[in-house]
Design an enzyme around this catalytic site. Structure first.
Site, PDB file in Angstrom:
ATOM      1  N   SER A 281     -72.768  31.446  16.466  1.00 48.81           N
ATOM      2  CA  SER A 281     -71.767  32.257  17.161  1.00 48.81           C
ATOM      3  C   SER A 281     -72.342  33.534  17.783  1.00 48.81           C
ATOM      4  O   SER A 281     -71.704  34.586  17.779  1.00 48.81           O
ATOM      5  CB  SER A 281     -70.584  32.585  16.238  1.00 48.81           C
ATOM      6  OG  SER A 281     -69.891  31.396  15.889  1.00 48.81           O
TER       7      SER A 281
ATOM      8  N   GLU B 270     -76.579  20.120  12.963  1.00 47.29           N
ATOM      9  CA  GLU B 270     -75.818  18.933  13.400  1.00 47.29           C
ATOM     10  C   GLU B 270     -76.618  17.658  13.138  1.00 47.29           C
ATOM     11  O   GLU B 270     -76.047  16.610  12.852  1.00 47.29           O
ATOM     12  CB  GLU B 270     -75.423  19.091  14.875  1.00 47.29           C
ATOM     13  CG  GLU B 270     -74.290  20.103  15.011  1.00 47.29           C
ATOM     14  CD  GLU B 270     -74.371  21.005  16.218  1.00 47.29           C
ATOM     15  OE1 GLU B 270     -74.969  20.623  17.237  1.00 47.29           O
ATOM     16  OE2 GLU B 270     -73.828  22.131  16.137  1.00 47.29           O
TER      17      GLU B 270
ATOM     18  N   GLY C 251     -70.584  27.635  15.902  1.00 48.12           N
ATOM     19  CA  GLY C 251     -69.421  27.205  16.677  1.00 48.12           C
ATOM     20  C   GLY C 251     -68.091  27.660  16.098  1.00 48.12           C
ATOM     21  O   GLY C 251     -67.041  27.152  16.479  1.00 48.12           O
TER      22      GLY C 251
ATOM     23  N   GLU D 178     -79.781  29.356  10.878  1.00 49.78           N
ATOM     24  CA  GLU D 178     -78.440  29.136  11.416  1.00 49.78           C
ATOM     25  C   GLU D 178     -77.506  28.757  10.267  1.00 49.78           C
ATOM     26  O   GLU D 178     -77.459  27.584   9.861  1.00 49.78           O
ATOM     27  CB  GLU D 178     -78.455  28.004  12.443  1.00 49.78           C
ATOM     28  CG  GLU D 178     -79.338  28.283  13.636  1.00 49.78           C
ATOM     29  CD  GLU D 178     -78.920  27.471  14.858  1.00 49.78           C
ATOM     30  OE1 GLU D 178     -78.494  28.092  15.841  1.00 49.78           O
ATOM     31  OE2 GLU D 178     -78.983  26.236  14.814  1.00 49.78           O
TER      32      GLU D 178
ATOM     33  N   HIS E  44     -81.871  20.767  13.091  1.00 45.72           N
ATOM     34  CA  HIS E  44     -80.625  21.454  13.436  1.00 45.72           C
ATOM     35  C   HIS E  44     -79.514  20.992  12.500  1.00 45.72           C
ATOM     36  O   HIS E  44     -79.473  19.836  12.083  1.00 45.72           O
ATOM     37  CB  HIS E  44     -80.248  21.166  14.896  1.00 45.72           C
ATOM     38  CG  HIS E  44     -79.113  22.037  15.342  1.00 45.72           C
ATOM     39  ND1 HIS E  44     -77.809  21.703  15.111  1.00 45.72           N
ATOM     40  CD2 HIS E  44     -79.098  23.237  15.968  1.00 45.72           C
ATOM     41  CE1 HIS E  44     -77.036  22.672  15.582  1.00 45.72           C
ATOM     42  NE2 HIS E  44     -77.796  23.612  16.110  1.00 45.72           N
TER      43      HIS E  44
ATOM     44  N   ASN F  94     -79.514  26.354  23.182  1.00 40.56           N
ATOM     45  CA  ASN F  94     -79.338  24.957  22.789  1.00 40.56           C
ATOM     46  C   ASN F  94     -78.043  24.463  23.433  1.00 40.56           C
ATOM     47  O   ASN F  94     -76.954  24.835  22.997  1.00 40.56           O
ATOM     48  CB  ASN F  94     -79.262  24.861  21.249  1.00 40.56           C
ATOM     49  CG  ASN F  94     -78.956  23.451  20.782  1.00 40.56           C
ATOM     50  OD1 ASN F  94     -78.976  22.506  21.566  1.00 40.56           O
ATOM     51  ND2 ASN F  94     -78.667  23.320  19.499  1.00 40.56           N
ATOM     52  N   TRP F  95     -78.195  23.646  24.452  1.00 38.39           N
ATOM     53  CA  TRP F  95     -77.006  23.177  25.176  1.00 38.39           C
ATOM     54  C   TRP F  95     -76.264  22.069  24.417  1.00 38.39           C
ATOM     55  O   TRP F  95     -75.197  21.657  24.829  1.00 38.39           O
ATOM     56  CB  TRP F  95     -77.405  22.632  26.552  1.00 38.39           C
ATOM     57  CG  TRP F  95     -77.902  23.651  27.525  1.00 38.39           C
ATOM     58  CD1 TRP F  95     -77.945  25.002  27.371  1.00 38.39           C
ATOM     59  CD2 TRP F  95     -78.415  23.387  28.849  1.00 38.39           C
ATOM     60  NE1 TRP F  95     -78.459  25.599  28.494  1.00 38.39           N
ATOM     61  CE2 TRP F  95     -78.762  24.615  29.413  1.00 38.39           C
ATOM     62  CE3 TRP F  95     -78.625  22.226  29.591  1.00 38.39           C
ATOM     63  CZ2 TRP F  95     -79.290  24.725  30.697  1.00 38.39           C
ATOM     64  CZ3 TRP F  95     -79.163  22.326  30.863  1.00 38.39           C
ATOM     65  CH2 TRP F  95     -79.488  23.571  31.414  1.00 38.39           C
ATOM     66  N   LYS F  96     -76.879  21.544  23.370  1.00 38.95           N
ATOM     67  CA  LYS F  96     -76.285  20.426  22.615  1.00 38.95           C
ATOM     68  C   LYS F  96     -75.937  19.294  23.596  1.00 38.95           C
ATOM     69  O   LYS F  96     -76.681  19.091  24.559  1.00 38.95           O
ATOM     70  CB  LYS F  96     -75.088  20.915  21.796  1.00 38.95           C
ATOM     71  CG  LYS F  96     -75.474  22.130  20.938  1.00 38.95           C
ATOM     72  CD  LYS F  96     -74.468  22.531  19.912  1.00 38.95           C
ATOM     73  CE  LYS F  96     -75.003  23.720  19.129  1.00 38.95           C
ATOM     74  NZ  LYS F  96     -74.105  24.137  18.048  1.00 38.95           N
TER      75      LYS F  96
END
Ligand code: 13P
Length: 249
Positions: A213, A98, A174, A168, A96, A9-11
């Site tokens: 992470s 976020e 992160g 997650e 997700h 996942n490159w975000k």
């Protein structure tokens, strides 16, 4: 044996130009491997370029990081699932952390997005995970199972059988703080049990990925944990050499 799933996942990183360079390096370092599934989730704006770069590599799947729940219309800045499919995605990431916690998307929106993705012919990686305060209150499983059941509530059992789940924990994303393999196994086992009830089958092949992470260093021990069927990787997937090495795990 299920194939392990390696998802990047490159975000909000790597625009079209950078995507071209990244994929050139990644494909050189990562020859086709039939014993695993690799999925890359670039930003939507880089999907078409990524699809072009992957035209000779059908072994690497493309996904979209987010879709709107409506097909089209007056939703400035959003992307519909059918458009993402047209741009080369075959999978959508839904729920997700976020999206849930930075953009305020709750269970109902997540459920609608899962349904919209399937309607457009995409499959789904549904993300679930608890916040640190929920973990501290010992409500991890309650939160994760609530998110799971809500997320799949608008899908048929046949559609549920096609999804993947990504556990997650929010506190691990992160932060450099990874769940232990034992933590992951405990939650994945609870997810698996809940899925079996819905799909009503003995051997449900739904992959359950761990994310939070993940690094080159911890990928192997996480993947060896019982019930961990793959990895969803953020930061460590932004370097094509590191991502190739994780996807080789
Ligand atoms: P990190 O690997 O950067 O912790 O991100 C995990 C993630 O959110 C993947 O979807």
């Amino acid at each position: 044996m299920k194939k392990p799933v390696f998802a990047a996942n490159w975000k909000m990183n790597l625009g079209p130009q950078e995507t071209r360079g990244y994929l050139k390096t990644f494909l050189e370092a990562f020859p086709p491997a039939e014993d695993r599934t690799v999925i890359i989730f670039p930003p939507a704006i880089s999907l078409v370029v990524a699809g072009f770069a992957l035209r000779d590599r059908p072994d690497v799947m493309l996904g979209v990081q987010n879709v709107h729940w409506e097909e089209k219309g007056a939703f400035t800045g959003e992307n519909g699932a059918a458009m993402a499919k047209d741009a080369g995605a075959t999978v959508a990431l839904v729920g997700h952390s976020e999206r849930r916690h930075t953009f305020g998307e709750g269970d109902e929106i997540t459920a609608k997005k899962c349904a919209a993705a399937f309607k457009a012919g995409l499959t789904v990686v549904l993300c679930v995970g608890e916040k640190i305060e929920e973990r501290d209150r010992n409500t991890t499983q309650a939160v994760v199972l609530r998110q799971l059941k809500a997320g799949i509530s608008r899908l048929t059992p046949a559609q549920v059988a096609q999804i993947a789940i990504a556990y997650e924990p929010v506190w691990a994303i992160g932060t450099g703080r990874t769940a232990t393999p034992e933590d992951a196994t405990t939650v994945h086992t609870a997810i698996r049990r809940a899925l079996k009830e819905v799909v009503n089958a003995k051997n449900v092949e739904i992959p359950i990925l761990y994310g939070g992470s993940v690094s080159k260093e911890n990928a192997d021990s996480l993947l060896k944990a019982p019930e961990v069927d793959g990895l969803l990787v953020g930061g460590a997937s932004l370097d094509p050499a590191i991502w190739a090495s994780i996807a080789h795990t």
